[in-house]
Design an enzyme around this catalytic site. Sequence first.
Site, mmCIF file in Angstrom:
data_model
loop_
_atom_site.group_PDB
_atom_site.id
_atom_site.type_symbol
_atom_site.label_atom_id
_atom_site.label_comp_id
_atom_site.label_asym_id
_atom_site.label_seq_id
_atom_site.Cartn_x
_atom_site.Cartn_y
_atom_site.Cartn_z
ATOM 1 C CG ASP A 429 -1.988 0.996 1.469
ATOM 2 O OD1 ASP A 429 -2.222 1.691 0.658
ATOM 3 O OD2 ASP A 429 -1.552 1.593 2.665
ATOM 4 C CG ASP A 860 -0.942 1.753 6.833
ATOM 5 O OD1 ASP A 860 -1.162 3.131 7.458
ATOM 6 O OD2 ASP A 860 -1.738 1.875 5.363
ATOM 7 C CG ASP A 864 -3.587 -1.991 2.797
ATOM 8 O OD1 ASP A 864 -3.850 -1.555 1.664
ATOM 9 O OD2 ASP A 864 -3.460 -0.895 3.703
#
Length: 1229
Positions: A429, A860, A864
Amino acid sequence: MDGKGWERVRMTRLGGPTASRGREAAQLRQVSSQTVRLGRVQPQAPSHRTIYCNDREANLLARFKVNSVSTTKYNILTFLPKGLFEQFRRVANLYFLMISILSTTPISPVSPVTNVVPLSLVLLVSLIKEAFEDWKRFQNDIAINSTPVDVLQGENWETVSWRKLQVGDIIRVKHDEFFPADLLFLASTNPDGVCYIETANLDGETNLKIRKALERTWDYVFPEKASEFKGEIQCEQPNNSLYTFTGNLIVENQTLPLSPNQILLRGCSLRNTEHIVGAVIFTGHETKVMMNSMSVPSKRSTLERKLDKLILALFGGLFFMCLIGAIGSGVFINRKYYYLGLFEDVEQQFNPSNRFVVSILTMFTLITLYSTIIPISLYVSIEMIKFIQCAQFINKDLHMYHAETNTPALARTSNLNEELGQVEYIFSDKTGTLTRNLMEFFKCSIGGVSYGVGITEIERGQAQREGRALNEIQKSDTVAYEKGFNFDDARIMRGAWRNERDPEIFKEFFRCLALCHTVLPEGDESPEKIVYQAASPDEAALVTAAKHFGFFFYRRTPTTVQLRESHVEKMGNIQDASYEILNVLEFNSTRKRQSVVCRYPNGRLVLYCKGADNVIYERLAGTNQDIKRLTREHLEQFGSSGLRTLCLAYRDLAIDTYENWNEKFVQAKSSLRDREKKLDEVAEMIEKDLILIGCTAIEDKLQEGVPDCIDTLSRAGIKIWVLTGDKMETAINIAYACNLINNDMKQLIITSETDAIREVEEKGDPVEISRVIRDSVSHDLKRCLEEAQLDLHIAGQKLALVIDGKCLMYALDPSLRVHLLKLSLNCSSVVCCRVSPLQKAQVTSLVKKGARRITLSIGDGANDVSMIQAAHVGVGISGLEGMQAVMASDFAIAQFRFLKDLLLVHGRWSYIRLCKVITYFFYKNLTFTLTQFWFTFHTGFSGQRFYDDWFQSLYNVIFTALPVIILGLFDKDVSASLAKKYPQLYKEGIRNTYFKWAVVAVWAFFAFYQSLIFYYFTTTASEHGHNSSGKIFGLWDVSTMAFTCVVVTVNLRLLMACNSITRWHHLSISGSILAWFVFIFIYSGVMTPNDRQENVYFTIYVLMSTFYFYLTLLLVPIVALLGDFLYLGLQRWFFPYNYQIVQEIHRDEVESISRTELLEIGNHLTPDEARSYAIAQLPRENSKHTGFAFDSPGYESFFASQAGVYVPHKAWDVARRASVRSSKRTSQR
């Protein structure tokens, strides 16, 4: 209701309104739990449940779940059967169970103890581990279920434990207490029925959330009033959706819609509120948090799956050896060997009249005899090694400890340690993973004019790449810096915006920032001391910006937002204004926007909306084309500078328009079915014909060390993909800034932002749009693939692929997926922008399953989670977006840069160590079994055992068990610093260099060679040997001698496999050999009746009285290991591994830096770097051969305090500190 009545279940009398309620609830419950088959039609369970508040008898017959929770896997009755079932699901354990059963039959040449004892020990260790873990869970459950809570009984609060709560109870929860069940929020001590909750246990977010009770129930704060409450709740059935709730409250024939704003979930805690009153709606395992407590998908490492193949190969070898023995037995058996006594009445296993039966029975006999070829203790040893690697090495590594947030690395599973050493693809990400997720308001565009003079890190990087100088404007005196605000432009600061061309549009812009949000203010109502609690850092940054522009948001009630506005009417003038918030249309990943409908103090109705540019532009009115064009240009500029952008728009509403819309909104909000969908549809009706105000640009800086980490991982042969929801320009520039893309790479871009696609989109035909984009993506994929193959084969140029989410949706179609995969695998870097959480998981699965490469996902945020669970290894970053990613991950770290240590150091070491452990296990068991196999040829294939039963039983469990565990824990080819200095070493793991069939074949060859030496040297040498009384050596003398040579040799061979030798190696190897001699001295010296031990009675004493024993013990291991020694020498000299070359380069270097050198370095360091160095140099218990892996962590905080360096205290230091103090006192005495 009396006190005694609380403790027992009270029977409900039939008749009366309460009974009729109970029967109704019971019928509803009964229908939900039964399925009646009517032809092909099966009636579905009802979509809602009915709960009667403050009426236990009415709810009793519905048999709702109790509030007691259990997270244990077993209970007293199920522990043994279920625990054993879990153990026997492993093929190896099931195999040994079959062998143990076979060993109890008459055809077995060995005592049952030979197989039963090792299997029992392995099962015992595993069951003790399971029991210990389950006992801890049980203790935790007891503590939680016994927590006290106040329940309404009559007109008084009575304190009971959580386990006694029932659905429908009215309870009181006090400040800082946790909610014991899912509650309907009725009343609060705060004005306007508001309470503040913290959801850290659910999603890790520490910012407070606001919940508001229905106005109809605000009065039920005190028990006298609450006892009158007899409402009926109709709500959805229990489910695991934390952020949705659908239901209605019926009070006195009035139906009131319920939303998530009235629900308090179990596990959350009450903050900033004296107490609240609520009604229990879901209990125990039906609460949302318990329905979410599913384990992370079970993952098995690639090495473990390859180990299964090796075990199958050993099965094949076992079958082949048994087949040879069975055929040999059928051929050999003959009555001509009269001395064998093979007469007519001989048992079937030795009856020459039926050779086929003899062969079959011999086959089973030899299976039990050769069963040691499969190492029974392998799985237990591997589990132990992995667990210690995680608990001691990964979790306590100071190089992966983030002092700023006091966050160490955390291995949440020990199954995947070695997988970390073979990762080839990383899916990352962007926001909060590569960047800090610390948002700062940096630039903006208002009315088509760009404001903000700052220069971003990415702009500096761009200029450096292009070789041009930047004209940095010196910051003005008016600049104000605060967390979340890093803006500078004298044209609009401190009220100067009033002098701009159109001040009214500035007011709309600033009020949109100050009103369109869900932020909660905390603390003093002054600009300097107020603290904003926001669901995301973006929101806090925008509200902070509004404050600096003179629109200070300082108070929120459930229905109003209060602002302190400066410079509005005239410069320097300050006035308070209260805006009524009529509706909030909340942000979600589908809508990508947020709106509020508010009423000004003068009665004006306005809809303010902020959201992603593509979403807002679709909903704009047809006017102000110039502002649209200029703002789009500014959006592109901000995006290319790596800034996160949002568009702001508004719409004035007529009263009748709003009232008509609000009726539909209330109906949608009251709907029990598809409420979210209906609310989105209603929102679409009002979020149209918007007037564009401008856009904001927020900077999210790169995390420390990200570019260096990505560069190092790329040199290690790892390909990194960035999957982000940001715009393409932003994503590309972030990729440049963190070394993912550079000027030497050729960019292949597949985007939906083309003129042809825009033209079709303006016509609005969805079928035509879909066809055009699909054709465009198909054409682009084929074109890029051809270019990629040409560039790679001819120029050898590195490639980078950039694709947006809309194109990716079509590229993931089964017909195009293969082209996308081929193209992606040819690229060094891939950037996917504007992607959804589902697309992140799909891309990860594409590489994982399509390319069969080992993947790692790192993120995080909650968006995700699907990507993290889809990859072979999931890594969560404990950042500012909550802990959902961490809770779904296999490993958790605080910063992206720690991946370097996690993969290149711990992952690589774990992979190499476990490869050695597995191949060494294979070698030592094959060596041992083959000596028995050669003996079979001398016994007419009869199945006579060569070794005593106890020798065979304890070989794996005691005599060779500990050294291999030490190897798996402490072996280290190069130090941590060298592993990071030469990242190319990691490629050996990607190629699986150390666990190929060729490696296994080499170990097998030397096992074959050594077994011949052990057997034929000892037997041949003993043919003419005799003991001190003149007797020749018998079978048990020779086998004891051979077994002694086997134990000594295989333990010494382990030393040759080690790259670093510590005192633990010396202790374990000498201890194992010593254990054999202690055992045989005791075992040979004691005689007991009714067992087979008389075979070796006094054997070792007889052997050790002869010169033959000492000469054989000296020569056999030397000759056996000579081949290994020559092979390893030639291999290192002529065909060295990469790590061996590095070892030679740094052979004479000392790893540790002296304190004097450190001080010299320290003079050039920043305070943070100096502190990091000081921590790294604290005294530890070091092995003379090692650096990192053998350090004893845990002395940090004690020695730090002595050295004047701050290190956060850790739990494991307490015992150490106490021991240090006690030793000081002793010395003083």
